[in-house]
Design a protein around this motif. Sequence first.
Motif, PDB file in Angstrom:
ATOM      1  N   GLU A   1       0.809  -1.219   0.000  1.00 51.57           N
ATOM      2  CA  GLU A   1       0.000   0.000   0.000  1.00 51.57           C
ATOM      3  C   GLU A   1       0.844   1.272   0.000  1.00 51.57           C
ATOM      4  O   GLU A   1       0.334   2.355  -0.325  1.00 51.57           O
TER       5      GLU A   1
ATOM      6  N   PHE B   1       0.741   3.497  -3.304  1.00 51.66           N
ATOM      7  CA  PHE B   1      -0.488   3.982  -3.930  1.00 51.66           C
ATOM      8  C   PHE B   1      -1.191   5.004  -3.045  1.00 51.66           C
ATOM      9  O   PHE B   1      -1.746   4.672  -1.991  1.00 51.66           O
TER      10      PHE B   1
ATOM     11  N   GLU C   1      -4.079   8.198  -2.372  1.00 54.23           N
ATOM     12  CA  GLU C   1      -5.546   8.236  -2.525  1.00 54.23           C
ATOM     13  C   GLU C   1      -5.984   8.574  -3.953  1.00 54.23           C
ATOM     14  O   GLU C   1      -6.924   7.960  -4.473  1.00 54.23           O
TER      15      GLU C   1
ATOM     16  N   ILE D   1      -5.770   5.359  -6.136  1.00 59.31           N
ATOM     17  CA  ILE D   1      -6.828   4.388  -5.851  1.00 59.31           C
ATOM     18  C   ILE D   1      -8.165   4.886  -6.384  1.00 59.31           C
ATOM     19  O   ILE D   1      -8.939   4.136  -6.986  1.00 59.31           O
TER      20      ILE D   1
ATOM     21  N   ASP E   1     -10.450   3.073  -9.270  1.00 64.06           N
ATOM     22  CA  ASP E   1     -11.797   2.659  -8.852  1.00 64.06           C
ATOM     23  C   ASP E   1     -12.852   3.232  -9.802  1.00 64.06           C
ATOM     24  O   ASP E   1     -13.784   2.537 -10.220  1.00 64.06           O
TER      25      ASP E   1
END
Length: 310
Positions: A134, A137, A139, A142, A146
Amino acid sequence: MATEYTPTEMMDRDSRSNRYYRNAVERHWDPGEIDLEQDVENLLTYIDGAEAYDQESWYGTLNGIAKFGAGEDAVTEDLAPLGAVLDTIDDQLFLTTQMYEEAKHADFFDRYWREVVWTVEDKLGWERSDPRHERWFNEPYIELFDRNRKAQFRLLEDDTPENRAKAYCHYHLTVEGILAQTGYYGMQTSYGGEFEDLPHLPGLVQGFTKIRSDEGRHVGFGMNQLKKLIAEGVDPELIQDTVDELVPLVQGITEDDRFQPDDPEERPGLEDGKLAAYAVEKHTDRMQQITDAAAEIPDVDELVALEGDD
């Protein structure tokens, strides 16, 4: 109830989609044939000669590679819904090559991590790093992927011209056309041997060059599809608004400086703002080519030539 089978029409050899397909066939390359041994040697030499280079510095070197590797995995996984709804043989032909190429890109980054990153870490006695940890990556990264996934899978439930336009805006125009092309340009330039304070990684650069050439076709296909949707009645403002909502996420990814020195003057590679300017230029040019009825989308040979990178 299943619909009755109807044979498809013959291919349109002059269509852009068919020409993109043929170009992909003619430009085939194998990620397993790229020589990576020099990258290992150059990284070890670079680390040995760098002052105060520790594992946190190493993470800074790996940050971009990890982001693009995971991104290629994501786009490989998320393209199938579009293939399920396309309704001409030429579009389907092209998309089969794109899905194959996305898989090759994911393959290249997986191989690079195993054969270069882990080899270097093993020789230095460091713990092997996880390319899907993590830490890599943030925000915006992601959130962008998404949104792209949702835009693609929405087609399976509600395949409208507007939703197709949004799917192309997310995948082909933003993730590939702005984020990936900008990032590959930055990485290819940074590790191409131009900067003495960065390692020269010829295998990585060769992989980037092959991938970016492929993605020139992918972006061109998406642009052409969007231009046709506009001609058929989709509002150009829908396309502009969709991309405008995504561009701040792209900026949040390309400007991720968590692994960089606090002082901009101490940061190796491209000067601050160079990547952002490159992204804006690409975005501006492509939006004009799509929304202006009189504007021409570059031909396939120009799209794969990586123009403007001299």
